[in-house]
Design an enzyme around this catalytic site. Structure first.
Site, PDB file in Angstrom:
ATOM      1  N   ARG A  37       0.847  -1.192   0.000  1.00 31.03           N
ATOM      2  CA  ARG A  37       0.000   0.000   0.000  1.00 31.03           C
ATOM      3  C   ARG A  37       0.884   1.243   0.000  1.00 31.03           C
ATOM      4  O   ARG A  37       1.899   1.283   0.717  1.00 31.03           O
ATOM      5  CB  ARG A  37      -0.896   0.040   1.255  1.00 31.03           C
ATOM      6  CG  ARG A  37      -2.106  -0.881   1.191  1.00 31.03           C
ATOM      7  CD  ARG A  37      -3.089  -0.420   0.096  1.00 31.03           C
ATOM      8  NE  ARG A  37      -4.239  -1.300  -0.051  1.00 31.03           N
ATOM      9  CZ  ARG A  37      -4.314  -2.329  -0.901  1.00 31.03           C
ATOM     10  NH1 ARG A  37      -3.296  -2.612  -1.685  1.00 31.03           N
ATOM     11  NH2 ARG A  37      -5.411  -3.039  -0.993  1.00 31.03           N
TER      12      ARG A  37
ATOM     13  N   GLU B 284      -4.541   7.388  -4.924  1.00 28.25           N
ATOM     14  CA  GLU B 284      -4.643   6.707  -6.225  1.00 28.25           C
ATOM     15  C   GLU B 284      -5.876   7.203  -6.969  1.00 28.25           C
ATOM     16  O   GLU B 284      -6.955   7.285  -6.365  1.00 28.25           O
ATOM     17  CB  GLU B 284      -4.718   5.195  -6.014  1.00 28.25           C
ATOM     18  CG  GLU B 284      -3.408   4.644  -5.453  1.00 28.25           C
ATOM     19  CD  GLU B 284      -3.407   3.130  -5.307  1.00 28.25           C
ATOM     20  OE1 GLU B 284      -4.400   2.476  -5.649  1.00 28.25           O
ATOM     21  OE2 GLU B 284      -2.383   2.596  -4.849  1.00 28.25           O
TER      22      GLU B 284
ATOM     23  N   HIS C 120      -1.390   0.160  -9.765  1.00 25.23           N
ATOM     24  CA  HIS C 120      -2.005  -0.809  -8.844  1.00 25.23           C
ATOM     25  C   HIS C 120      -2.449  -2.067  -9.614  1.00 25.23           C
ATOM     26  O   HIS C 120      -3.633  -2.418  -9.647  1.00 25.23           O
ATOM     27  CB  HIS C 120      -3.198  -0.178  -8.106  1.00 25.23           C
ATOM     28  CG  HIS C 120      -3.522  -0.884  -6.821  1.00 25.23           C
ATOM     29  ND1 HIS C 120      -4.002  -0.211  -5.716  1.00 25.23           N
ATOM     30  CD2 HIS C 120      -3.455  -2.186  -6.458  1.00 25.23           C
ATOM     31  CE1 HIS C 120      -4.216  -1.079  -4.733  1.00 25.23           C
ATOM     32  NE2 HIS C 120      -3.889  -2.289  -5.166  1.00 25.23           N
TER      33      HIS C 120
HETATM   34  N1  LIG Z   1      -0.705  -4.332  -5.279  1.00 19.47           N
HETATM   35  C1  LIG Z   1      -1.714  -5.186  -5.244  1.00 19.47           C
HETATM   36  O1  LIG Z   1      -2.509  -5.250  -6.162  1.00 19.47           O
HETATM   37  C2  LIG Z   1      -1.860  -6.089  -4.075  1.00 19.47           C
HETATM   38  C3  LIG Z   1      -2.374  -7.386  -4.239  1.00 19.47           C
HETATM   39  C4  LIG Z   1      -2.503  -8.214  -3.132  1.00 19.47           C
HETATM   40  C5  LIG Z   1      -2.138  -7.740  -1.878  1.00 19.47           C
HETATM   41  N2  LIG Z   1      -1.701  -6.459  -1.751  1.00 19.47           N
HETATM   42  C6  LIG Z   1      -1.303  -5.938  -0.470  1.00 19.47           C
HETATM   43  O2  LIG Z   1      -0.178  -6.673  -0.024  1.00 19.47           O
HETATM   44  C7  LIG Z   1      -0.151  -6.692   1.389  1.00 19.47           C
HETATM   45  C8  LIG Z   1       0.033  -8.128   1.871  1.00 19.47           C
HETATM   46  O3  LIG Z   1      -1.035  -8.946   1.441  1.00 19.47           O
HETATM   47  P1  LIG Z   1      -1.101 -10.463   1.966  1.00 19.47           P
HETATM   48  O4  LIG Z   1      -2.203 -11.109   1.222  1.00 19.47           O
HETATM   49  O5  LIG Z   1       0.233 -11.066   1.938  1.00 19.47           O
HETATM   50  O6  LIG Z   1      -1.547 -10.219   3.469  1.00 19.47           O
HETATM   51  P2  LIG Z   1      -1.217 -11.118   4.705  1.00 19.47           P
HETATM   52  O7  LIG Z   1      -2.145 -10.709   5.770  1.00 19.47           O
HETATM   53  O8  LIG Z   1      -1.182 -12.564   4.318  1.00 19.47           O
HETATM   54  O9  LIG Z   1       0.264 -10.699   5.123  1.00 19.47           O
HETATM   55  C9  LIG Z   1       0.563  -9.498   5.734  1.00 19.47           C
HETATM   56  C10 LIG Z   1       1.708  -9.760   6.695  1.00 19.47           C
HETATM   57  O10 LIG Z   1       2.156  -8.521   7.208  1.00 19.47           O
HETATM   58  C11 LIG Z   1       2.552  -8.739   8.529  1.00 19.47           C
HETATM   59  N3  LIG Z   1       2.672  -7.505   9.273  1.00 19.47           N
HETATM   60  C12 LIG Z   1       1.703  -6.828   9.941  1.00 19.47           C
HETATM   61  N4  LIG Z   1       2.243  -5.746  10.527  1.00 19.47           N
HETATM   62  C13 LIG Z   1       3.548  -5.741  10.201  1.00 19.47           C
HETATM   63  C14 LIG Z   1       4.620  -4.880  10.524  1.00 19.47           C
HETATM   64  N5  LIG Z   1       4.450  -3.797  11.283  1.00 19.47           N
HETATM   65  N6  LIG Z   1       5.836  -5.172  10.033  1.00 19.47           N
HETATM   66  C15 LIG Z   1       6.022  -6.275   9.272  1.00 19.47           C
HETATM   67  N7  LIG Z   1       5.043  -7.132   8.954  1.00 19.47           N
HETATM   68  C16 LIG Z   1       3.828  -6.863   9.416  1.00 19.47           C
HETATM   69  C17 LIG Z   1       1.519  -9.687   9.061  1.00 19.47           C
HETATM   70  O11 LIG Z   1       1.976 -10.369  10.202  1.00 19.47           O
HETATM   71  C18 LIG Z   1       1.292 -10.604   7.891  1.00 19.47           C
HETATM   72  O12 LIG Z   1       2.110 -11.757   7.993  1.00 19.47           O
HETATM   73  C19 LIG Z   1      -1.444  -6.036   1.827  1.00 19.47           C
HETATM   74  O13 LIG Z   1      -1.188  -4.672   2.077  1.00 19.47           O
HETATM   75  C20 LIG Z   1      -2.324  -6.138   0.628  1.00 19.47           C
HETATM   76  O14 LIG Z   1      -3.314  -5.168   0.618  1.00 19.47           O
HETATM   77  C21 LIG Z   1      -1.544  -5.646  -2.831  1.00 19.47           C
HETATM   78  O1  LIG Z   2      -5.425  -5.631  -1.646  1.00 15.71           O
HETATM   79  C1  LIG Z   2      -5.563  -6.150  -2.740  1.00 15.71           C
HETATM   80  O2  LIG Z   2      -6.165  -7.225  -2.912  1.00 15.71           O
HETATM   81  C2  LIG Z   2      -4.911  -5.528  -3.908  1.00 15.71           C
HETATM   82  O3  LIG Z   2      -4.422  -4.285  -3.608  1.00 15.71           O
HETATM   83  C3  LIG Z   2      -5.753  -5.538  -5.129  1.00 15.71           C
HETATM   84  O4  LIG Z   2      -6.574  -4.434  -5.216  1.00 15.71           O
HETATM   85  P1  LIG Z   2      -7.576  -4.325  -6.445  1.00 15.71           P
HETATM   86  O5  LIG Z   2      -8.664  -5.306  -6.190  1.00 15.71           O
HETATM   87  O6  LIG Z   2      -8.079  -2.925  -6.433  1.00 15.71           O
HETATM   88  O7  LIG Z   2      -6.812  -4.672  -7.660  1.00 15.71           O
END
Ligand SMILES: NC(=O)c1ccc[n+]([C@@H]2O[C@H](COP(=O)([O-])OP(=O)(O)OC[C@H]3O[C@@H](n4cnc5c(N)ncnc54)[C@H](O)[C@@H]3O)[C@@H](O)[C@H]2O)c1
Ligand SMILES: O=C(O)[C@H](O)COP(=O)(O)O
Length: 594
Positions: free
Chosen positions: A282, A311, A330
């Site tokens: 994020r 965004e 994104h």
């Molecule tokens: N760019 C995209 O399109 C996209 C897609 C999927 C996920 N994401 C983002 O990626 C991130 C991770 O997603 P995920 O599915 O792996 O989630 P998840 O919950 O499986 O993993 C997140 C991890 O972060 C850890 N965490 C929490 N606080 C923390 C801190 N202060 N320092 C270090 N680690 C910490 C948690 O313990 C957890 O293991 C989220 O922010 C999600 O929104 C973005």
């Molecule tokens: O948190 C998520 O799952 C990702 O950031 C994906 O976001 P989106 O659904 O807007 O692509």
């Protein structure tokens, strides 16, 4: 003559300042009383009464998900709504599905006027949903946490490799007619240290892939188990060690108050000169101004960013325009496969919630596994009904502040999850005297908001733990009762129930043992124990064609006091109740709606 505590219980709360509606200390919200039978709402979440629910899909969702939704709901796909348009539409919707581009604010929940029961986030991050407001409004929030993990991890690796070899800049240069081979010399990945910040689903998949590229991978995550990291050859280290030893830092934590701007002036200053940053988590986890400064100072050599604080970013966003930054809009979750998977995952979760099932991916409600739910089902009913009975037994006086629930069970405490039961008792206590809809999502919040303290106690019984519970007892302290016999020896209103053949029964009122199934409504009647009482009361009810479903008498001793509990299928008229009160041996009675 009996003290006449009539069927006007609910109507009474409308006008009387000492009425029950003012008893839970909730002020205004409690002043709306209901004198007609209320529409019974399901314990968990929803189905729109009388027809299909309406689901608003506010951002593009895969067809497979839309098809699933259409099987049970009217589906309104309206994209790019302004906040005002969303608030206008939401009052007609039972569920809302969004991705990261829609802010589901408190205004949205308020505008829904209680109709919105599920918000489905088609993805992982729920930082665009006001969870506190959702919970306060009893709205379940579910997400789709697994289907886009691989897509996000692959995008992280794509950014990592593209950044290291200047792919984006070189491509733009070639397209501009240039051939700058020496300008775009990159760096190798093999042997370099990658710090994965947040070792969850995406972080661990990134780590696994980076290992395949020959990188040395370390990770920081205060909540991740070390053995999971070791299993893929990753060492968990402290935050400072991670950022100070890494050549590449890849961010994979959620945006929370603790992670907001976790990379800032101070933390950039601790990094190795020439570090490279990847962010597919994020935008808000990086202080963007600090990153621009760190890039300009050469502390950060390059950054690859998929996400931004705002965004889409503003046109003059210095990071986007920076030569050492590559940016994508994104796109982490945007593969065909992930979008198909997310659409199905969220549609199934929303449909389940609309059917009143507990969602496995609920974000703001406790998870109760389906086998536990099946086992607890009759006790869930019992819990709500005991709450409803107990609150209706209160007379005027001070507000209800303290409720004690005692569960008698042969199960070990760890083996008995009472959150659901507590929520249903809360529902039973609050709903009959307010217009608040209580469910598993908002029960604890609603009780707290009303200053209602519910303490729980367990009595461990000997014997077979086959059934999760033997009995549930609800006691309300420091109140007077409109049915004096409901007061126990220790001075509280006390009701207790059991489940018999799958049906909830009331088995104790105050000090009197009774046995009446908790279906329909109940008349509790204290009289002098003497022959003919059952017949007299029964025939008064019969005169009005009120069907008696169950009747039982508990007494202190022969010809002493007795409490008769009568289950009735139809509510008797006030005249009939009055006639019961006029039976000479009847000392007091109440009519209680279940
Ligand atoms: N760019 C995209 O399109 C996209 C897609 C999927 C996920 N994401 C983002 O990626 C991130 C991770 O997603 P995920 O599915 O792996 O989630 P998840 O919950 O499986 O993993 C997140 C991890 O972060 C850890 N965490 C929490 N606080 C923390 C801190 N202060 N320092 C270090 N680690 C910490 C948690 O313990 C957890 O293991 C989220 O922010 C999600 O929104 C973005
Ligand atoms: O948190 C998520 O799952 C990702 O950031 C994906 O976001 P989106 O659904 O807007 O692509």
């Amino acid at each position: 003559m009996a003290a006449f505590a009539s069927s006007s219980f609910l109507a009474l709360s409308k006008s009387s300042p000492s009425s029950l509606s003012s008893k839970l200390g909730g002020g205004g919200a409690f002043s709306v009383a209901v004198s007609l039978p209320r529409r019974r709402r399901p314990a968990f979440v929803v189905l729109a009464v009388g027809g299909k629910p309406t689901v608003l899909v506010a951002e593009k969702l895969g067809e497979a998900g839309i098809d699933l939704l259409k099987e049970v709901a009217n589906v309104d796909c309206s994209y790019n709504l302004s906040p005002e348009e969303l608030c206008t539409k939401i009052s007609l919707c039972d569920a809302l599905i969004v991705r990261s581009g829609t802010k589901v604010t408190r205004d949205v929940f308020e505008a829904s006027s209680g109709r919105l029961k599920v918000v489905g986030r088609a993805g992982v991050g729920i930082d665009n949903v006001d969870l506190a407001a959702a919970t306060e409004h009893g709205c379940l929030v579910v997400n789709a946490p697994t289907a886009n993990t691989v897509a996000a991890a692959e995008h992280g690796i794509a950014l990592l490799t593209a950044m290291a070899r200047n792919v984006a800049q070189a491509d733009a240069s070639v397209k501009a007619g240039k051939w700058q081979r020496s300008k775009y010399v990159g760096v190798s990945l093999v042997g370099k240290t990658l710090a994965v910040m947040g070792f969850g689903k995406v972080g661990s998949e990134v780590a696994r892939r980076a290992k395949g590229l020959g990188m040395h991978v370390i990770a920081h995550d205060p909540y991740a188990p070390a053995d999971r990291a070791h299993a893929i050859g990753v060492e968990l280290v402290s935050f400072d060690e991670a950022i100070s030893t890494a050549d590449f830092i890849s961010l994979h934590m959620p945006l929370t108050s603790a992670t907001s701007k976790i990379l800032n002036d101070e933390t950039f200053a601790k990094m190795k000169k020439g570090v490279r940053i990847i962010n597919v988590a994020r935008g808000g986890v990086i202080d963007e101004e600090a990153l621009v400064k760190a890039l300009d100072a050469g502390i950060v050599a390059q950054a690859a960013l998929d996400v931004f604080t705002v965004e889409p970013p503003l046109k003059d966003n210095k990071l986007v325009l920076h030569e050492q930054v590559i940016a994508t809009p994104h796109l982490g979750a945007s593969t065909m496969e992930a979008q198909e998977g997310v659409a199905i995952e969220i549609a199934e979760a929303v449909v389940g919630a609309l059917k009143g099932e507990l969602a496995a991916t609920a974000v703001n409600a406790p998870m109760v596994p389906s086998e536990v739910l099946t086992e607890l089902k009759p006790f869930v009913k019992l819990a709500e009904k005991l709450g409803r009975l107990a609150v209706q037994l209160i007379a005027g006086g001070s507000g209800v502040k303290s409720v004690k629930v005692t569960y008698a069970s042969a199960r070990a405490p760890d083996d008995l999850d009472t959150r659901l039961l507590r929520a249903m008792i809360t529902k039973g206590l609050i709903e009959p005297i307010s217009n608040v809809f209580v469910n598993l999502v908002n029960a604890d919040f609603t009780a707290k908001q009303r200053g209602l303290r519910i303490s729980e106690e367990r009595i461990l019984l000997d014997g077979s733990p086959e059934s999760p519970l033997e009995s549930i007892q609800v006691q309300i302290a420091n109140v007077e009762s409109r049915f004096a016999s409901a007061i126990s020896d220790s001075g509280e209103i006390k009701v207790e129930g059991k489940v018999k053949d799958g049906i909830p029964h009331l088995t104790r009122v105050g000090t009197f043992e009774v046995d009446v199934s908790l279906e329909g409504s109940i008349i509790l009647c204290r009289q002098v124990d003497q022959p003919g009482m059952i017949g007299k009361v029964g025939s008064i009810l019969g005169d009005e064609n009120v069907n008696v479903s169950f009747m039982s008498v508990g007494r202190t001793g022969p010809r002493q006091h007795a409490v008769m509990a009568i289950g009735v299928d139809e509510p008797p008229s006030n005249d009939t109740l009055k006639r019961i009160g006029e039976v000479p041996a009847v000392e007091e009675f109440v009519f209680l709606k279940l």
